[in-house]
Design a protein around this motif. Sequence first.
Motif, PDB file in Angstrom:
ATOM      1  N   LYS A   1       1.529   6.380   2.779  1.00  0.00           N
ATOM      2  CA  LYS A   1       1.437   5.731   4.084  1.00  0.00           C
ATOM      3  C   LYS A   1       0.038   5.891   4.660  1.00  0.00           C
ATOM      4  O   LYS A   1      -0.524   4.961   5.242  1.00  0.00           O
ATOM      5  CB  LYS A   1       2.481   6.312   5.052  1.00  0.00           C
ATOM      6  CG  LYS A   1       3.860   5.797   4.785  1.00  0.00           C
ATOM      7  CD  LYS A   1       4.821   6.264   5.848  1.00  0.00           C
ATOM      8  CE  LYS A   1       6.221   5.722   5.574  1.00  0.00           C
ATOM      9  NZ  LYS A   1       7.150   6.087   6.616  1.00  0.00           N
TER      10      LYS A   1
ATOM     11  N   GLU B   1      -2.154   3.583   2.840  1.00  0.00           N
ATOM     12  CA  GLU B   1      -1.932   2.212   3.288  1.00  0.00           C
ATOM     13  C   GLU B   1      -2.589   1.969   4.645  1.00  0.00           C
ATOM     14  O   GLU B   1      -3.204   0.930   4.894  1.00  0.00           O
ATOM     15  CB  GLU B   1      -0.420   1.906   3.365  1.00  0.00           C
ATOM     16  CG  GLU B   1       0.230   1.680   2.025  1.00  0.00           C
ATOM     17  CD  GLU B   1       1.723   1.420   2.162  1.00  0.00           C
ATOM     18  OE1 GLU B   1       2.175   1.044   3.270  1.00  0.00           O
ATOM     19  OE2 GLU B   1       2.430   1.583   1.162  1.00  0.00           O
ATOM     20  N   GLU B   2      -2.452   2.917   5.551  1.00  0.00           N
ATOM     21  CA  GLU B   2      -3.063   2.798   6.879  1.00  0.00           C
ATOM     22  C   GLU B   2      -4.586   2.773   6.757  1.00  0.00           C
ATOM     23  O   GLU B   2      -5.261   2.006   7.445  1.00  0.00           O
ATOM     24  CB  GLU B   2      -2.610   3.943   7.779  1.00  0.00           C
ATOM     25  CG  GLU B   2      -1.184   3.807   8.244  1.00  0.00           C
ATOM     26  CD  GLU B   2      -0.740   4.971   9.126  1.00  0.00           C
ATOM     27  OE1 GLU B   2      -1.610   5.645   9.712  1.00  0.00           O
ATOM     28  OE2 GLU B   2       0.471   5.177   9.231  1.00  0.00           O
TER      29      GLU B   2
END
Length: 135
Positions: free
Chosen positions: A10, A13-14
């Motif tokens: 995550k 991805e961020e």
Amino acid sequence: MAEKKITADKKAEEAVKEVKAEVKSAAEKTGAAVKETAKKAVKTAEKAVKTAAKATKAKKETVKKAVEAEIKDEVFVQFAGVEINVEAVVVAAKADYKAKGHRTPKTVSVYIKPEEGVAYYTVKGVGSEDYKVEL
């Protein structure tokens, strides 16, 4: 461990989203700058074209005037074996008028009388017996 991997994914991805957003923002800014530069270049080119057109027009007018100056009609009066150049008579009439204490006239009216051997002239419609030149 799987939880850590999901959190790391995550975060990755961020981070990727942030980088994409930054790249997109930079591209938009660069694109805007490129567009502005292109607009300025177009305006400069338009000015150059207008200047060139003016220069071409001025050159054509200069050439036209030069050609017109070179092409002169000549008028001669022939009478009793004498040939009179009308342009020379006009020049002589203007010179005679100036010699009488006046400014050189822009225009004169000339009346050639070959049988008398003289040309009379008027300036602004005014003439006299003194306003004449010998042929």
